[in-house]
Design a protein around this motif. Sequence first.
Motif: not given
Length: 156
Positions: A108-123, A127-138
Amino acid sequence: MRREPADTHFALAERRQTPRQPVIKSAKIITGPDVNQGIYNCLVLDESPTGVLVDLGAIFGLPEEMSLHMTGGASYKARRCWAVGTKAGLAFIGSQMLSADTVEKLAQLGRMMQAQGLPATMAALRAQRFFDSAEVRHAAETAEAAYLRLEAALIG
């Protein structure tokens, strides 16, 4: 009040392969196969990319291997390295496991990035704390830094 010998803590700290950061997170330890599964609530007191220190709140024997599911989405197969009283050191076996729910949220976040861009996706990722994934956060923080550099270069 029971005190551990001073050299016990030092000996445990010396065996760690990576430094741990203090945290307080609720988690569940899941033991055994589906039919005889045990689920135990615990607190994660510190963590590193390779393991955690948990407080079980009660003394009981942990099996050698189990699953650890932290609040926020991170789940790992883990091996018990040591246990003293209510605390245990667990080493992660392999990389983070993603639940079907987490995989769908990432899509869903991948689709959000395509539709709304990076700033909205980063927010949303924050909010999801990067799913506690160091790889996703990096990956997200690297993309955000590149986006900001490009934006600055284009604006002047």
